[in-house]
Design a protein around this motif. Structure first.
Motif, PDB file in Angstrom:
ATOM      1  N   VAL A 128      -1.659  -3.165  -4.169  1.00 60.47           N
ATOM      2  CA  VAL A 128      -3.112  -3.319  -4.068  1.00 60.47           C
ATOM      3  C   VAL A 128      -3.811  -2.047  -3.609  1.00 60.47           C
ATOM      4  N   GLY A 129      -3.043  -1.014  -3.271  1.00 64.53           N
ATOM      5  CA  GLY A 129      -3.673   0.229  -2.849  1.00 64.53           C
ATOM      6  C   GLY A 129      -2.741   1.414  -2.948  1.00 64.53           C
ATOM      7  N   THR A 130      -3.260   2.545  -3.406  1.00 67.61           N
ATOM      8  CA  THR A 130      -2.521   3.810  -3.471  1.00 67.61           C
ATOM      9  C   THR A 130      -3.411   4.901  -2.909  1.00 67.61           C
ATOM     10  N   TRP A 131      -2.857   5.682  -1.998  1.00 71.26           N
ATOM     11  CA  TRP A 131      -3.662   6.736  -1.348  1.00 71.26           C
ATOM     12  C   TRP A 131      -2.854   8.020  -1.267  1.00 71.26           C
ATOM     13  N   PHE A 132      -3.411   9.091  -1.831  1.00 70.50           N
ATOM     14  CA  PHE A 132      -2.848  10.423  -1.642  1.00 70.50           C
ATOM     15  C   PHE A 132      -3.606  11.058  -0.475  1.00 70.50           C
ATOM     16  N   ASP A 133      -3.001  11.014   0.691  1.00 73.37           N
ATOM     17  CA  ASP A 133      -3.616  11.575   1.893  1.00 73.37           C
ATOM     18  C   ASP A 133      -3.294  13.065   1.920  1.00 73.37           C
ATOM     19  N   ASN A 134      -4.069  13.834   1.147  1.00 67.30           N
ATOM     20  CA  ASN A 134      -3.732  15.239   0.913  1.00 67.30           C
ATOM     21  C   ASN A 134      -4.715  16.218   1.539  1.00 67.30           C
ATOM     22  N   SER A 135      -5.479  15.754   2.524  1.00 71.74           N
ATOM     23  CA  SER A 135      -6.448  16.644   3.158  1.00 71.74           C
ATOM     24  C   SER A 135      -5.769  17.721   4.001  1.00 71.74           C
ATOM     25  N   ALA A 136      -4.519  17.466   4.408  1.00 72.70           N
ATOM     26  CA  ALA A 136      -3.752  18.426   5.189  1.00 72.70           C
ATOM     27  C   ALA A 136      -2.275  18.219   4.896  1.00 72.70           C
ATOM     28  N   ALA A 137      -1.468  19.189   5.269  1.00 70.39           N
ATOM     29  CA  ALA A 137      -0.021  19.051   5.074  1.00 70.39           C
ATOM     30  C   ALA A 137       0.552  18.061   6.081  1.00 70.39           C
ATOM     31  N   ALA A 138       1.490  17.261   5.632  1.00 66.99           N
ATOM     32  CA  ALA A 138       2.229  16.386   6.538  1.00 66.99           C
ATOM     33  C   ALA A 138       3.212  17.238   7.339  1.00 66.99           C
ATOM     34  N   PRO A 139       3.626  16.782   8.518  1.00 62.49           N
ATOM     35  CA  PRO A 139       4.609  17.550   9.276  1.00 62.49           C
ATOM     36  C   PRO A 139       5.890  17.765   8.471  1.00 62.49           C
ATOM     37  N   THR A 140       6.456  18.935   8.571  1.00 62.17           N
ATOM     38  CA  THR A 140       7.704  19.201   7.872  1.00 62.17           C
ATOM     39  C   THR A 140       8.831  18.346   8.430  1.00 62.17           C
ATOM     40  N   ASN A 141       8.797  18.114   9.731  1.00 67.96           N
ATOM     41  CA  ASN A 141       9.820  17.308  10.395  1.00 67.96           C
ATOM     42  C   ASN A 141       9.127  16.206  11.206  1.00 67.96           C
ATOM     43  N   ALA A 142       8.527  15.260  10.508  1.00 64.37           N
ATOM     44  CA  ALA A 142       7.756  14.214  11.176  1.00 64.37           C
ATOM     45  C   ALA A 142       8.646  13.344  12.057  1.00 64.37           C
ATOM     46  N   THR A 143       8.147  12.984  13.230  1.00 64.76           N
ATOM     47  CA  THR A 143       8.841  12.033  14.085  1.00 64.76           C
ATOM     48  C   THR A 143       8.539  10.617  13.626  1.00 64.76           C
ATOM     49  N   ALA A 144       9.314   9.667  14.129  1.00 71.10           N
ATOM     50  CA  ALA A 144       9.049   8.266  13.810  1.00 71.10           C
ATOM     51  C   ALA A 144       7.659   7.873  14.265  1.00 71.10           C
ATOM     52  N   ALA A 145       7.236   8.384  15.417  1.00 71.40           N
ATOM     53  CA  ALA A 145       5.901   8.075  15.920  1.00 71.40           C
ATOM     54  C   ALA A 145       4.814   8.593  14.988  1.00 71.40           C
ATOM     55  N   TYR A 150       0.859  -1.176   0.000  1.00 74.80           N
ATOM     56  CA  TYR A 150       0.000   0.000   0.000  1.00 74.80           C
ATOM     57  C   TYR A 150       0.900   1.233   0.000  1.00 74.80           C
ATOM     58  N   LEU A 151       0.820   2.030  -1.052  1.00 74.95           N
ATOM     59  CA  LEU A 151       1.603   3.256  -1.152  1.00 74.95           C
ATOM     60  C   LEU A 151       0.787   4.414  -0.595  1.00 74.95           C
ATOM     61  N   VAL A 152       1.371   5.109   0.369  1.00 79.20           N
ATOM     62  CA  VAL A 152       0.689   6.208   1.045  1.00 79.20           C
ATOM     63  C   VAL A 152       1.483   7.489   0.804  1.00 79.20           C
ATOM     64  N   PHE A 153       0.960   8.364  -0.052  1.00 83.90           N
ATOM     65  CA  PHE A 153       1.624   9.633  -0.348  1.00 83.90           C
ATOM     66  C   PHE A 153       1.076  10.658   0.645  1.00 83.90           C
ATOM     67  N   TRP A 154       1.922  10.958   1.638  1.00 85.28           N
ATOM     68  CA  TRP A 154       1.483  11.647   2.843  1.00 85.28           C
ATOM     69  C   TRP A 154       1.565  13.159   2.692  1.00 85.28           C
ATOM     70  N   GLY A 155       0.401  13.823   2.768  1.00 85.72           N
ATOM     71  CA  GLY A 155       0.371  15.269   2.856  1.00 85.72           C
ATOM     72  C   GLY A 155       0.058  15.998   1.560  1.00 85.72           C
ATOM     73  N   SER A 156      -0.471  17.199   1.715  1.00 86.00           N
ATOM     74  CA  SER A 156      -0.817  18.020   0.557  1.00 86.00           C
ATOM     75  C   SER A 156       0.407  18.484  -0.217  1.00 86.00           C
ATOM     76  N   GLN A 157       1.604  18.322   0.372  1.00 90.22           N
ATOM     77  CA  GLN A 157       2.831  18.725  -0.319  1.00 90.22           C
ATOM     78  C   GLN A 157       3.075  17.906  -1.585  1.00 90.22           C
ATOM     79  N   TRP A 158       2.372  16.785  -1.746  1.00 87.05           N
ATOM     80  CA  TRP A 158       2.577  15.958  -2.936  1.00 87.05           C
ATOM     81  C   TRP A 158       2.069  16.600  -4.231  1.00 87.05           C
ATOM     82  N   LYS A 159       1.441  17.773  -4.106  1.00 91.50           N
ATOM     83  CA  LYS A 159       1.099  18.502  -5.331  1.00 91.50           C
ATOM     84  C   LYS A 159       2.371  18.914  -6.064  1.00 91.50           C
ATOM     85  N   ASN A 160       3.491  18.878  -5.349  1.00 92.65           N
ATOM     86  CA  ASN A 160       4.799  19.177  -5.944  1.00 92.65           C
ATOM     87  C   ASN A 160       5.635  17.900  -5.913  1.00 92.65           C
TER      88      ASN A 160
END
Length: 319
Positions: A153-170, A86-96
């Motif tokens: 089997v799945g691809t999701w652009f989770d773009n409803s909000a921006a992902a953290p710029t400096n996301a932690t492992a958690a 499952y590919l998860v493209f995290w955050g609205s930043q994926w517009k770029n």
């Protein structure tokens, strides 16, 4: 383990012993949300190296100390018998997406199956449900099955909000849990083969990338949906051309292809680290970070990292 473009793994950290990784943020990610509890350190570390280091490393050969043995007699969580990605493209930043990572990752996984994919057949010699310490499964146990159709089997652009710029492992782990819910995998059963690849967009820095010295890492997290296998995959092209690969082909995408095939294979063969297949040089990809090959699949040609084969007693790029 020789230093190769970005990757993460608790075993790899011990083998690397590099001071640069000491500040990579690998000291346990705290428990974060109640639904996600990442492990204290990560697996499948693919370290960063310069192009010149990569070229020199091509002459290094793995040895029999890389032989893998299974770390548990368990019948679940040791390997992923029927891999599902499952590919998860995290955050609205994926517009770029300047390097075109999103279509490239989808095309690569769409080609990793069937008779043309001889790289993936390296994995089917490994199994679960055999005695701890086993090095040759033979006909015993439940083997990894080479996919007859795309493992994507799945691809999701989770773009409803921006992902953290400096996301932690958690936070990366929490995104994997969110993805499991999005795809409807809300019990342990479907998550015995699912791996969630959390891809961060250009300009973001998950778990300290790129200054933390890794290309990516994989791990597991406990959740209300059971244990989940996931990968933290940063935007590797941000490291520059030929970052995270030993090839010097000038392609912006080679490094992320090499990195993710390293992580994919290690997740398949050490699903809930580290009860799966490990050796003196780490997991199936760790001993072979010096070996990349440009391989033609049905969906295009991609930089696939070599893997350790017990059957061949060497690093190989085809089974």
């Amino acid at each position: 383990m020789p230093i190769r473009p970005f990757v993460s793994s608790r075993r790899a950290l011990g083998l690397l012993g590099a001071a640069a990784l000491a500040t990579a943020g690998f000291a346990g990610a705290g428990a974060s949300p109640a639904s996600a509890s990442p492990e204290a350190a990560h697996f499948g570390v693919k370290p960063l190296h310069s192009t010149s280091q990569g070229v020199q490393a091509q002459t290094t050969r793995a040895t029999s100390t890389s032989t893998l043995s299974v770390g548990s007699s368990g019948s679940q969580g040791v390997v992923s018998p029927t891999p599902k990605v499952y590919l998860v493209f995290w955050g609205s930043q994926w517009k770029n997406d300047p390097a075109g990572v999103a279509p490239d990752m989808q095309n690569m996984f769409k080609g990793l199956y069937g008779s043309q994919d001889t790289w993936g057949t390296i994995l089917d010699q490994y199994c679960e449900g055999v005695a701890k310490g086993t090095v040759t499964c033979g006909t015993k146990g439940t083997h990894v099955q080479h996919p007859t159709s795309t493992p994507l089997v799945g691809t999701w652009f989770d773009n409803s909000a921006a992902a953290p710029t400096n996301a932690t492992a958690a936070q990366v782990a929490a995104e994997a849990v969110k993805a499991a819910g999005h795809f409807g995998n809300k019990t342990q059963a479907p998550n015995l083969n699912a791996q969630y690849v959390v891809l961060s967009a250009t300009g973001t820095h998950p778990d300290g990338f790129p200054n933390s010295g890794f290309c990516a890492w994989h791990d597991k997290t406990s959740s209300s949906y059971g244990n989940l296998a996931y990968t933290n995959l940063p935007y590797v092209p941000d490291t520059g051309i030929d970052g995270c690969t030993t090839l010097t082909d000038g392609r912006a995408l080679s490094g992320i292809e090499s990195t993710e095939t390293h992580e994919y294979a290690e997740t398949v063969t050490d699903f809930w680290p580290s009860i799966g297949w490990n050796g003196g040089n780490g997991e199936i990809g760790d001993a072979c970070v010096n070996l990349d090959s440009f391989v033609k699949l049905s969906t295009g040609s991609f930089d696939l990292q070599g893997l350790w084969s017990n059957a061949a007693n060497n690093c190989v790029t085809k089974g």
